[in-house]
Design a protein around this motif. Structure first.
Motif, PDB file in Angstrom:
ATOM      1  N   SER A  95     -19.987  89.536  77.352  1.00 29.17           N
ATOM      2  CA  SER A  95     -20.614  90.262  76.257  1.00 29.17           C
ATOM      3  C   SER A  95     -21.428  91.432  76.794  1.00 29.17           C
ATOM      4  N   SER A  96     -21.447  92.494  76.008  1.00 32.68           N
ATOM      5  CA  SER A  96     -22.275  93.641  76.392  1.00 32.68           C
ATOM      6  C   SER A  96     -23.752  93.356  76.126  1.00 32.68           C
ATOM      7  N   GLU A  97     -24.025  92.263  75.431  1.00 33.62           N
ATOM      8  CA  GLU A  97     -25.414  91.885  75.134  1.00 33.62           C
ATOM      9  C   GLU A  97     -25.857  90.793  76.098  1.00 33.62           C
ATOM     10  N   GLY A  98     -26.560  91.162  77.168  1.00 29.95           N
ATOM     11  CA  GLY A  98     -26.989  90.168  78.142  1.00 29.95           C
ATOM     12  C   GLY A  98     -28.472  89.877  78.047  1.00 29.95           C
ATOM     13  N   GLY A  99     -28.906  88.862  78.793  1.00 28.31           N
ATOM     14  CA  GLY A  99     -30.322  88.542  78.865  1.00 28.31           C
ATOM     15  C   GLY A  99     -30.863  87.850  77.626  1.00 28.31           C
ATOM     16  N   VAL A 100     -29.971  87.580  76.663  1.00 30.76           N
ATOM     17  CA  VAL A 100     -30.419  86.905  75.443  1.00 30.76           C
ATOM     18  C   VAL A 100     -29.606  85.636  75.267  1.00 30.76           C
ATOM     19  N   ASN A 101     -29.953  84.880  74.254  1.00 33.05           N
ATOM     20  CA  ASN A 101     -29.228  83.652  73.959  1.00 33.05           C
ATOM     21  C   ASN A 101     -27.829  83.993  73.423  1.00 33.05           C
ATOM     22  N   ILE A 102     -26.807  83.635  74.176  1.00 36.74           N
ATOM     23  CA  ILE A 102     -25.451  84.050  73.833  1.00 36.74           C
ATOM     24  C   ILE A 102     -25.000  83.430  72.506  1.00 36.74           C
ATOM     25  N   GLU A 103     -25.569  82.255  72.177  1.00 36.62           N
ATOM     26  CA  GLU A 103     -25.181  81.630  70.906  1.00 36.62           C
ATOM     27  C   GLU A 103     -25.616  82.483  69.707  1.00 36.62           C
ATOM     28  N   ASP A 104     -26.753  83.166  69.881  1.00 36.76           N
ATOM     29  CA  ASP A 104     -27.199  84.057  68.807  1.00 36.76           C
ATOM     30  C   ASP A 104     -26.261  85.250  68.669  1.00 36.76           C
ATOM     31  N   VAL A 105     -25.817  85.780  69.827  1.00 30.08           N
ATOM     32  CA  VAL A 105     -24.887  86.905  69.801  1.00 30.08           C
ATOM     33  C   VAL A 105     -23.586  86.470  69.105  1.00 30.08           C
ATOM     34  N   ALA A 106     -23.104  85.271  69.478  1.00 28.16           N
ATOM     35  CA  ALA A 106     -21.848  84.766  68.902  1.00 28.16           C
ATOM     36  C   ALA A 106     -21.950  84.682  67.386  1.00 28.16           C
ATOM     37  N   LYS A 107     -23.145  84.341  66.924  1.00 24.68           N
ATOM     38  CA  LYS A 107     -23.354  84.157  65.494  1.00 24.68           C
ATOM     39  C   LYS A 107     -23.517  85.505  64.766  1.00 24.68           C
ATOM     40  N   ASN A 108     -24.351  86.388  65.354  1.00 16.45           N
ATOM     41  CA  ASN A 108     -24.733  87.602  64.641  1.00 16.45           C
ATOM     42  C   ASN A 108     -23.869  88.827  64.959  1.00 16.45           C
ATOM     43  N   MET A 109     -23.328  88.873  66.199  1.00 11.98           N
ATOM     44  CA  MET A 109     -22.526  90.038  66.575  1.00 11.98           C
ATOM     45  C   MET A 109     -21.243  89.590  67.273  1.00 11.98           C
ATOM     46  N   PRO A 110     -20.413  88.815  66.582  1.00  9.77           N
ATOM     47  CA  PRO A 110     -19.227  88.245  67.256  1.00  9.77           C
ATOM     48  C   PRO A 110     -18.305  89.301  67.856  1.00  9.77           C
ATOM     49  N   GLU A 111     -18.372  90.529  67.332  1.00 13.60           N
ATOM     50  CA  GLU A 111     -17.496  91.580  67.868  1.00 13.60           C
ATOM     51  C   GLU A 111     -17.905  91.998  69.282  1.00 13.60           C
ATOM     52  N   LYS A 112     -19.112  91.602  69.704  1.00 15.80           N
ATOM     53  CA  LYS A 112     -19.585  91.993  71.030  1.00 15.80           C
ATOM     54  C   LYS A 112     -19.266  90.945  72.098  1.00 15.80           C
ATOM     55  N   ILE A 113     -18.471  89.937  71.730  1.00 10.34           N
ATOM     56  CA  ILE A 113     -18.115  88.894  72.700  1.00 10.34           C
ATOM     57  C   ILE A 113     -16.599  88.852  72.877  1.00 10.34           C
ATOM     58  N   ILE A 114     -16.178  88.644  74.136  1.00 14.09           N
ATOM     59  CA  ILE A 114     -14.754  88.432  74.378  1.00 14.09           C
ATOM     60  C   ILE A 114     -14.559  87.080  75.059  1.00 14.09           C
ATOM     61  N   TYR A 115     -13.535  86.357  74.615  1.00 17.84           N
ATOM     62  CA  TYR A 115     -13.142  85.095  75.237  1.00 17.84           C
ATOM     63  C   TYR A 115     -11.787  85.338  75.897  1.00 17.84           C
ATOM     64  N   GLN A 116     -11.730  85.229  77.194  1.00 13.92           N
ATOM     65  CA  GLN A 116     -10.488  85.556  77.890  1.00 13.92           C
ATOM     66  C   GLN A 116     -10.017  84.362  78.724  1.00 13.92           C
ATOM     67  N   GLY A 117      -8.928  83.735  78.310  1.00 13.36           N
ATOM     68  CA  GLY A 117      -8.362  82.630  79.077  1.00 13.36           C
ATOM     69  C   GLY A 117      -7.690  83.162  80.334  1.00 13.36           C
ATOM     70  N   VAL A 118      -7.833  82.435  81.434  1.00 11.22           N
ATOM     71  CA  VAL A 118      -7.210  82.863  82.692  1.00 11.22           C
ATOM     72  C   VAL A 118      -6.509  81.668  83.347  1.00 11.22           C
ATOM     73  N   VAL A 119      -5.585  81.981  84.218  1.00 12.32           N
ATOM     74  CA  VAL A 119      -4.891  80.936  84.967  1.00 12.32           C
ATOM     75  C   VAL A 119      -5.039  81.242  86.445  1.00 12.32           C
ATOM     76  N   TYR A 120      -5.538  80.269  87.180  1.00 10.18           N
ATOM     77  CA  TYR A 120      -5.759  80.443  88.613  1.00 10.18           C
ATOM     78  C   TYR A 120      -4.420  80.722  89.305  1.00 10.18           C
ATOM     79  N   GLY A 121      -4.427  81.747  90.146  1.00 10.88           N
ATOM     80  CA  GLY A 121      -3.214  82.072  90.891  1.00 10.88           C
ATOM     81  C   GLY A 121      -2.243  82.939  90.102  1.00 10.88           C
ATOM     82  N   ASP A 122      -2.602  83.277  88.859  1.00 11.29           N
ATOM     83  CA  ASP A 122      -1.703  84.058  88.024  1.00 11.29           C
ATOM     84  C   ASP A 122      -1.831  85.556  88.350  1.00 11.29           C
TER      85      ASP A 122
END
Lengths: 386, 290
Positions: A126-153
């Motif tokens: 997230s571009s919003e650091g230093g704060v409670n990420i759960e609040d960001v997820a709730k109030n500014m969900p567009e500022k968070i990315i969830y990226q799945g990765v595979v080791y060795g991929d």
């Protein structure tokens, strides 16, 4: 198993991740030497406890002289730090991390967890650091990315690029970030982490990425292959009763009520707590005594439950599977005598040879309420706790 | 009919000669399960409980042609054991062992999915089809052949549901413990599919607990795909956030996975809720109007 920030950062350094120059100290005497060794004219001192929210509670401070650092060390070492993540007692401070001071131009957020749904390791940025990420997820969900990765991929750099875009990194930082993600994933997999959080990940005034904090949790089930991590275990950060229980292979969590619970199986233990609540009582703990409720284990469980002065009655709920209830009943009686339990005990036995077990309990020369119906047993415990 | 296991199940036991393997194999044989042999590396060629022992699953498959395997080996060896079994061609694997590292399970899950293998567990009591076959550590005597399919994340909690449905005369078609780990081999949904298609199953009992969102996903699936009545009980209504309740998966993290959320979602999707552990059986009776 949780690590302290300084331990997490040592792992980070091992994996070529950018961290501040720092030193861990255990007494106020060491502050001046540490500051001199690090160099510079100002430093950050950080109390090391297994809890977040340290900054807001006075556990992190900027100092301009070693003397201020000594004052900080004298104030905290040997005392407890209370944050919004700890209980009212707080966590003991036994060490302090002294670090060089960083000039921050921006704070970001980065973490990695094992996601159950996608069954992958997922980075959260997230571009919003230093704060409670759960609040960001709730109030500014567009500022968070969830990226799945595979080791060795081979697609890992692309995944890193996706996150870098959300973090709005420039080209130089993006290059740093791609190798950072590679190193973090290697760390995650090679050291069997269950959680890794950098909050904040900062951009310094010179434009470089730096891991300003490090929260690392290790999968306890994997410690058998990491003796080097097991050495980092800090028992002082655990609830003493819970730590004692863990040593004996019992799973115990202390709660606020006054009805002690001893149950075989984690699910049934939760179900028993719920049943107590359903009938108007309050459980004092969660305790899974395990599949084989032998006298030895039951005795240890009683000892741990009775450490809690609020406990007025103990409800034992055992569903005998392979182990016969008559043997369990004998074990319970012997354990009660061994530990000299003085408060009322209600026992509910069900399953394999439950009738024989109940008969043994009711004939015992000590007072035990033996009730086969779980609802009635719970009601009895609630009544006795009043 | 039933699901997963029946009279025709030919079972091998991995970790056959160990103390857990021995104890539970004895009980399973006594129950009538067709155990054809076992595997313990280094003990190939000997006989245990009257059955042949092999060094590897490959050898056992060659000689015995089993169609299922149950695993009792220590957690640190489970990854290799499960993958060996899957690669040797076994299509149903039940893993009882608890404490397998989560990253090992990520690897295992991917491999078994690629091979089209069904894994039940780990960290589970196993699977039973009453009166036919018992692949697990559950007490056989509380079960009774019948019409209720039971799926659960917890061992002893499953026994409660079994006991109550037996006492009320319903009995069970099959009972499956999918285990309390964050990455289970099979999900509630996988089992719901099987029970929905099983003629013998009249109603399904789903025993869930706090943590994750397996129950929420199951609820959504039930709404769209399951025509049989589903009765659910969720454990952990009094559990505090942030504390792991025994099972690696049973933790309320970041305010998610609470019992309240799960119950609301299940209700919304037409699932009947037993609001108390002791009323699972009576809720089944109420729903089936018997």
């Amino acid at each position: 198993m949780n690590l302290h920030e300084y331990q997490g950062k040592a792992l980070f350094a091992e994996y070529n991740l950018p961290v501040s120059k720092g030193k861990i100290i255990y007494s106020a005497d060491e502050v001046t030497d540490a500051c001199n060794e690090i160099g510079g004219t100002s430093w950050v001192v950080k109390a090391q406890v297994h809890a977040g929210g340290r900054g807001k509670s006075g556990g992190v401070q900027l100092i301009n002289t070693p003397e201020d650092g000594i004052k900080f060390a004298e104030k905290w070492l040997g005392n407890n730090l209370v944050t919004y993540q700890t209980d009212a007692k707080g966590q003991p401070v036994n060490s302090i991390l002294i670090e060089e001071c960083t000039n921050i131009s921006q704070e970001l957020y980065l973490s990695a967890v094992i996601d159950r749904d996608s069954q992958k390791i997922v980075f959260i940025g997230s571009s919003e650091g230093g704060v409670n990420i759960e609040d960001v997820a709730k109030n500014m969900p567009e500022k968070i990315i969830y990226q799945g990765v595979v080791y060795g991929d081979k697609s890992l750099p692309d995944s890193a690029l996706n996150i870098a875009k959300v973090l709005k990194l420039n080209d130089i930082q993006t290059n740093q970030f791609i190798s950072m993600i590679d190193n973090l994933l290697r760390l995650f997999v090679e050291k069997d982490l269950s959680l890794l959080e950098i909050n904040p990940l900062v951009i310094t005034d010179s434009g470089d990425l730096l891991c300003l904090d490090a929260k690392v949790n290790i999968d306890s089930n994997a410690l058998f292959r990491h003796p080097e991590l097991l050495e980092m275990y800090d028992e002082t950060q655990e609830d003493p009763q819970e730590a004692e229980a863990a040593k004996n292979d019992l799973s115990y969590v202390s709660l606020d009520g006054n009805i002690g619970c001893m149950v075989n199986g984690a699910g049934l233990a939760m179900g028993t707590m719920d049943t107590i609540k359903f009938y108007g009582g309050n459980p004092a703990n969660f305790l899974d005594v395990g599949g084989t409720a032998t006298q030895e284990r039951v005795a240890k469980a009683f000892k741990i439950i009775l450490e809690d002065p609020d406990v007025k009655v103990v409800l034992v709920n055992i569903f005998g599977g392979i182990v016969r209830c008559d043997l369990i009943a004998k074990g319970i009686i012997a354990a009660i005598k061994e530990v000299e339990v003085k408060i009322p005990v209600v026992v509910r036995l069900e399953g394999n040879s439950a009738d024989k077990g109940s008969k043994i309990l009711s004939k015992a020369d000590i007072k035990i309420d033996s009730i086969n119906d779980l609802a009635d047993a719970a009601k009895k415990a609630v009544e006795l706790a009043k | 009919m039933s699901i997963l296991v029946n009279k025709d199940t030919k079972l091998i036991v991995q970790g056959f000669t160990g103390s857990q393997g021995t104890l539970h194999s004895e009980q399973s044989i006594e129950y009538g399960t067709n155990i054809v042999g076992g595997v313990t590396p280094g003990k190939g060629g000997m006989e245990h409980l009257g059955k042949p022992v092999f060094n590897s699953v490959y050898e056992a498959v060659e000689e015995l042609d089993p169609n299922a395997s149950i695993i009792f080996v220590p957690a640190k060896f489970c990854k290799e054991s499960i993958i060996e079994s899957a690669e040797a061609g076994i299509k149903l694997i039940v893993c009882i062992t608890e404490g397998i590292p989560t990253l090992d399970m990520l690897e295992v899950k991917k491999r078994i999915d690629d091979l089209g293998v069904r894994l039940i567990g780990p960290n589970c009591p196993g699977v039973i089809t009453p009166g036919e076959a018992k692949l697990g550590i559950m007490p056989g005597n509380i079960h009774k052949p019948g019409s209720i399919g039971i799926i659960s994340r917890s061992g002893t909690l499953t026994y409660e549901a079994v006991k109550q449905t037996t006492d009320l005369g319903f009995g069970q078609s099959s009972c499956v413990g999918i285990g309390g780990d964050p990455i289970p081999g099979s999900s509630f949904i996988d089992m719901l599919k099987l029970f929905e298609d099983d003629d013998q199953t009249e109603a399904i009992v789903l025993v869930g607990e706090i943590g994750g969102n397996a129950e929420e996903a199951a609820a959504e699936y039930i709404k769209n795909n399951v025509t049989k009545p589903v009765i659910s009980y969720i454990a952990g209504q009094t559990a505090p956030a942030g504390k792991r309740m025994g099972h690696a998966g049973a933790i309320i993290a970041g305010g998610k996975g609470t019992a309240k959320d799960k119950i609301e979602k299940l209700k919304e999707c037409g699932v009947h809720i037993a609001d108390n552990l002791v009323s699972i059986g009576s809720k089944v009776a109420e729903v089936l109007q018997r």
